[in-house]
Design an enzyme around this catalytic site. Structure first.
Site, mmCIF file in Angstrom:
data_model
loop_
_atom_site.group_PDB
_atom_site.id
_atom_site.type_symbol
_atom_site.label_atom_id
_atom_site.label_comp_id
_atom_site.label_asym_id
_atom_site.label_seq_id
_atom_site.Cartn_x
_atom_site.Cartn_y
_atom_site.Cartn_z
ATOM 1 C CB CYS A 1 64.277 -46.112 -51.654
ATOM 2 S SG CYS A 1 63.912 -44.644 -50.672
ATOM 3 C CG HIS B 1 65.470 -41.856 -47.473
ATOM 4 N ND1 HIS B 1 65.135 -41.110 -48.571
ATOM 5 C CD2 HIS B 1 65.245 -41.068 -46.387
ATOM 6 C CE1 HIS B 1 64.704 -39.929 -48.160
ATOM 7 N NE2 HIS B 1 64.768 -39.872 -46.850
ATOM 8 C CB CYS C 1 64.414 -38.900 -56.239
ATOM 9 S SG CYS C 1 62.815 -39.376 -55.572
ATOM 10 C CG ASP D 1 65.985 -37.412 -52.824
ATOM 11 O OD1 ASP D 1 65.221 -38.146 -53.469
ATOM 12 O OD2 ASP D 1 66.149 -37.539 -51.591
ATOM 13 C CB SER D 2 61.625 -36.516 -52.349
ATOM 14 O OG SER D 2 62.313 -37.608 -51.773
ATOM 15 C CD GLU E 1 63.431 -37.732 -44.214
ATOM 16 O OE1 GLU E 1 63.436 -36.671 -43.598
ATOM 17 O OE2 GLU E 1 63.683 -37.819 -45.436
HETATM 18 N N1 DGL Z 1 64.068 -40.320 -52.437
HETATM 19 C C1 DGL Z 1 62.913 -41.174 -52.549
HETATM 20 C C2 DGL Z 1 63.220 -42.324 -53.491
HETATM 21 O O1 DGL Z 1 64.374 -42.624 -53.781
HETATM 22 C C3 DGL Z 1 62.529 -41.718 -51.203
HETATM 23 C C4 DGL Z 1 61.882 -40.731 -50.303
HETATM 24 C C5 DGL Z 1 60.511 -40.324 -50.757
HETATM 25 O O2 DGL Z 1 59.547 -41.132 -50.686
HETATM 26 O O3 DGL Z 1 60.390 -39.210 -51.203
HETATM 27 O O4 DGL Z 1 62.322 -42.944 -53.970
#
Ligand code: DGL
Length: 299
Positions: A212, A214, A101, A38-39, A180
């Site tokens: 997303c 998060h 992600c 993931d990011s 976050e």
């Molecule tokens: N993990 C990213 C997503 O699911 C969200 C966080 C980001 O913008 O990197 O799109």
């Protein structure tokens, strides 16, 4: 499979010795870890579900904490970053990859699928399947990053499988920093969520995809504002289910649960290992002892 001291696989004959080597390679392959990336920390919600549904599987997790967020970046950048991460995960001997992600699944998965020779899945397709099954009035909402909503991928997949569905996508860029910052239950998050979600309530959606990784962390705030009549879909559940199915089909399921001390789960990040570790320990039921920082630009 075996005949008179010889074993027959896919049209070629092997000696017992060769057969043993082939089978040990196969067993070794089955017991390799799954790469999850993931990011940043959001993909831990997917990792958590994989841990729950596939307790025998080892996981190598990479969170690109130095370059988060992906949700406001271009397709080229997200694809370049995702490629580097996949190359890194391959150095860890993973047998399959989960792009945990949504932004990377939306923008990079098609290319990655062409480039790697191991199974790779994202979180978008599984999420749409679950939403189509859940909706009763055919009105589905999707909340996600700007990259994911801009890609149009959720609408496309839903329409492909349910042409009569009405879809409303809404980018909620402030949710990621709120998560976050740990403001999971906070009046500020409540206020922002109300602003983002009112539009979706007004059109009468009965199903909302948390598009997303998060967002499941602030699920209770989102659920409270949307009300009881709206089903929240967390693609993590369906992704883990699909992964399980894929491993079974390809004969790649790990046969037994490795001991906790044998590197069952390993975590890598591109920056801020301590912050990541703290975050991970508040999300995962399994306490992580360390996360290692690597230079992802080397891959
Ligand atoms: N993990 C990213 C997503 O699911 C969200 C966080 C980001 O913008 O990197 O799109």
């Amino acid at each position: 499979m075996k005949s008179g001291g010889k074993s027959h696989i896919s049209g070629s004959f092997h000696t017992e010795q060769e057969w043993k080597i082939i089978m040990s390679g196969y067993e070794e392959l089955r017991n390799r870890p799954i790469g999850v990336f993931d990011s940043g920390v959001g993909g831990l919600t997917v990792a958590r579900e994989i841990m729950r549904q596939l307790p025998n599987e080892r996981i190598v997790y990479f969170g690109d904490t130095a370059r988060v967020p992906y949700g406001s970046k271009s397709q080229d950048t997200i694809t370049k970053f995702s490629r580097q991460i996949v190359r890194f995960l391959q150095t860890q001997g993973v047998k399959a990859i989960v792009v945990a992600c949504n932004s990377a699944s939306a923008y990079a998965l098609d290319e990655l699928e062409q480039e790697v020779d191991i199974p790779i899945i994202g979180v978008v397709k599984p999420g749409t399947k679950a939403a189509i099954m859940a909706t009763k009035n055919g009105k589905i909402g999707v909340i996600a990053t700007e990259a994911t909503t801009g890609s149009g991928i959720y609408s496309r997949y839903i329409k492909e499988n349910d042409s009569g569905a009405t879809i409303l996508c809404k980018a909620c860029p402030l949710f990621v920093p709120l998560v976050e910052e740990g403001l999971w239950e906070d009046p500020v998050t409540d206020e922002i969520a109300r602003r983002y979600l009112t539009e979706l309530i007004d059109v009468g959606i009965d199903t909302l995809i948390l598009g997303c990784t998060h967002y499941p962390i602030i699920r209770s705030t989102i659920g409270r504002i949307m009300g009881d009549g709206v089903t929240l879909v967390n693609p993590a559940y369906e992704t883990a289910r699909e992964l399980k199915e894929l491993l079974r089909e390809q004969g790649l399921e790990s046969e037994h649960r490795p001991e906790l001390g044998t590197e069952l789960y390993r975590f890598f990040v591109s920056d801020g290992a301590d912050k990541f570790q703290k975050f991970a320990n508040s999300i995962l039921t399994y306490g992580i002892l360390s996360a290692k920082v690597i230079n992802i630009d080397e891959y």
